[in-house]
Design a protein around this motif. Structure first.
Motif, short mmCIF file in Angstrom:
data_model
loop_
_atom_site.label_atom_id
_atom_site.label_comp_id
_atom_site.label_asym_id
_atom_site.label_seq_id
_atom_site.Cartn_x
_atom_site.Cartn_y
_atom_site.Cartn_z
N SER A 199 -6.50 -8.92 -3.11
CA SER A 199 -5.36 -8.78 -2.22
C SER A 199 -5.21 -7.32 -1.81
O SER A 199 -6.01 -6.47 -2.19
CB SER A 199 -4.08 -9.26 -2.90
OG SER A 199 -3.72 -8.34 -3.92
N LEU A 200 -4.18 -7.06 -1.04
CA LEU A 200 -3.90 -5.71 -0.59
C LEU A 200 -2.53 -5.26 -1.06
O LEU A 200 -1.59 -6.05 -1.14
CB LEU A 200 -3.92 -5.62 0.94
CG LEU A 200 -5.27 -5.77 1.65
CD1 LEU A 200 -5.07 -5.60 3.14
CD2 LEU A 200 -6.28 -4.78 1.13
N ASN A 201 -2.43 -3.96 -1.34
CA ASN A 201 -1.14 -3.34 -1.56
C ASN A 201 -0.63 -2.91 -0.19
O ASN A 201 -0.96 -1.85 0.32
CB ASN A 201 -1.30 -2.13 -2.50
CG ASN A 201 0.02 -1.42 -2.74
OD1 ASN A 201 1.05 -1.77 -2.18
ND2 ASN A 201 -0.02 -0.40 -3.57
N PHE A 202 0.17 -3.78 0.43
CA PHE A 202 0.58 -3.56 1.81
C PHE A 202 1.34 -2.25 1.99
O PHE A 202 1.21 -1.58 3.02
CB PHE A 202 1.45 -4.71 2.30
CG PHE A 202 0.74 -6.04 2.33
CD1 PHE A 202 -0.62 -6.11 2.62
CD2 PHE A 202 1.42 -7.22 2.08
CE1 PHE A 202 -1.28 -7.33 2.66
CE2 PHE A 202 0.78 -8.44 2.12
CZ PHE A 202 -0.58 -8.50 2.41
N SER A 203 2.15 -1.87 1.00
CA SER A 203 2.97 -0.67 1.15
C SER A 203 2.12 0.57 1.38
O SER A 203 2.52 1.49 2.11
CB SER A 203 3.86 -0.47 -0.09
OG SER A 203 3.06 -0.30 -1.26
N LYS A 204 0.94 0.60 0.77
CA LYS A 204 0.06 1.75 0.94
C LYS A 204 -0.39 1.89 2.40
O LYS A 204 -0.52 3.00 2.92
CB LYS A 204 -1.17 1.60 0.04
CG LYS A 204 -2.17 2.75 0.14
CD LYS A 204 -3.41 2.48 -0.67
CE LYS A 204 -4.22 1.34 -0.10
NZ LYS A 204 -5.50 1.14 -0.80
N PHE A 205 -0.58 0.77 3.07
CA PHE A 205 -1.08 0.81 4.44
C PHE A 205 0.04 1.01 5.46
O PHE A 205 -0.23 1.19 6.64
CB PHE A 205 -1.85 -0.47 4.75
CG PHE A 205 -3.18 -0.54 4.07
CD1 PHE A 205 -4.31 -0.03 4.69
CD2 PHE A 205 -3.30 -1.06 2.79
CE1 PHE A 205 -5.55 -0.07 4.05
CE2 PHE A 205 -4.52 -1.10 2.15
CZ PHE A 205 -5.65 -0.59 2.78
N ASP A 206 1.27 0.98 4.98
CA ASP A 206 2.39 1.24 5.88
C ASP A 206 2.76 2.72 5.90
O ASP A 206 3.77 3.10 6.49
CB ASP A 206 3.60 0.40 5.46
CG ASP A 206 3.36 -1.08 5.65
OD1 ASP A 206 2.58 -1.43 6.55
OD2 ASP A 206 3.92 -1.89 4.89
#
Length: 412
Positions: A199-206
């Motif tokens: 999965s992805l750590n979405f917060s990092k990409f924001d």
């Protein structure tokens, strides 16, 4: 057993230790770090043990985790050979250190890549539960071009299959890997490993990209991006050959606005990284596209986000990739992906919707690249579809919950 479980929960949850051969930068390392962060968020006491950890060459989240090293005194190879044997010995040494010398009392172990340490974890009377995450059978990652190599690998292949079967729980990263698992490990055909997608750590990409980070991006209208380690199996030459083929499909102005960034994990201590980097530069010069190519080695997370924010498309060139986290990262950043139509990308990318799945041929990759140059709106529509797909199928919440349930089941 119920009382013991309640006691662990009162103490902050079970202690889960990860054993990993080299906590550098790569897809396997990305998953291990994400898994450790996920279990810690669910109240587990987490440690990552590894023979090698370089704080200057790791994912930023690893710096916030409890990472410990042991067994690094053993060599990674013998005169440049025997990497698999040395990796197995280093992991056995690591497991012995954790059990006998660390003074720690884990409740469960999570191992990946090298299964040779699993029998060690079963030796002791108070045996701990072991979850093994199979990214891909190691024996399929090396060529057997000589009789000596086949002879050397035979016992190691047997050891991998035997020790993998000793795990209490086996997970794989895709349906593709699950099928390869059963085809490769014949004696384990009775096992059906579960699929746990990365999965992805979405917060990092924001993260908002700062101007100094954005300065690394080439100011070209048609920026293509490749993210992969500098390893031959990643077939980065395909990206260079596709760029060369694309040149004949564009007019002079379009070509002048076209650029390719080859960004990838790089380690001076890994000879293949050094050799392949030089080989790629030579290929770019031979194809006369060196002015349109930037080689970026061991980039930061901020640089990656900056590049994904600026490019019109990601080229993903390895064939039969086990899963591939890069397509997820790209799609979350609303960036379409052109990938080889085999392996994990078949499960992450929807052809003609979130990107294009092609044969590993420069002509096919160039044809898809041309579409993003000629049809500017394509990036926007495919990018939006990619973001939706990642949010629906590969969320960190779903990954965290499933992983925690596997660990919880082991503790029963």
């Amino acid at each position: 057993m119920a009382a013991e479980t309640r006691e662990r929960e009162e103490q902050g949850g079970p202690a889960v230790f990860f054993l990993h051969p080299d906590l550098g930068i790569g897809g396997a390392e990305r998953l291990i770090v994400d898994a450790a962060v996920a279990l810690r968020a669910r109240g587990c006491r987490v440690q990552i043990w590894t023979p090698r950890f370089d704080p200057s060459r790791c994912f930023s989240e690893a710096l916030q985790l409890d990472v410990r090293t042991a067994g690094g005194w053993l060599p990674r190879s013998i005169l440049g050979r025997g990497h698999a044997l040395c990796a197995a010995l280093r992991m056995v040494c690591l497991a012995l250190h954790v059990l006998l010398l660390s003074g720690e009392a884990p409740d469960a172990f999570v191992c990946d890549q090298v299964s040779a340490c699993i029998p060690v974890l079963r030796l002791f009377r108070t045996r701990k539960k072991v979850l093994f995450y199979c990214h891909f059978p190691d024996q399929l990652l090396t060529k057997r071009e000589s009789f000596i190599k086949r002879l050397y690998r035979a016992p190691l292949d047997w050891l991998e299959e035997y020790t993998t079967g000793l795990a209490d729980c086996i997970l794989v990263n895709s349906c593709f890997t699950a099928s390869v698992f059963k085809e490769t490990f014949k004696s384990l055909s009775h096992l059906n490993p579960d699929v746990l997608y990365p999965s992805l750590n979405f917060s990092k990409f924001d993260t908002v990209v700062s101007s100094d980070v954005a300065s690394i991006v080439c100011k070209r209208r048609f920026l293509f991006l490749s993210i992969n380690r500098y390893e031959r199996k990643k077939n980065l030459i395909l990206a260079l050959e596709a760029l060369h083929e694309l040149r004949s499909r564009l007019d002079a102005h379009e070509w002048s606005e076209t650029h390719l960034v080859l960004a990838g994990g790089y380690d001076d201590a890994v000879q293949e990284n050094v050799d392949y980097y030089e080989e790629l530069k030579a290929v770019a010069a031979k194809l006369r596209v060196e002015e349109q190519v930037t080689f970026l080695r061991s980039f930061s997370d901020e640089q990656k986000i900056s590049l994904l924010s600026s490019c019109i498309c990601v080229l993903y060139t390895p064939s039969n990739e086990h899963f591939g986290i890069v397509p997820l990262e790209a799609m979350y950043m609303k960036c379409p992906v052109i990938a080889v139509n085999s392996g994990g990308p078949l499960e992450s990318i929807v052809n003609n919707q979130t990107g294009f799945l092609c044969e590993p041929l420069p002509t096919q990759f160039a044809e898809a690249m041309e579409k993003f140059v000629k049809i500017p709106a394509l990036k926007r529509t495919m990018g939006a579809a990619g973001r939706t797909r990642v949010l629906e199928k590969f969320s960190s919440e779903a990954f965290t919950e499933k992983l925690y349930q596997y660990i919880h089941s082991l503790m029963q």
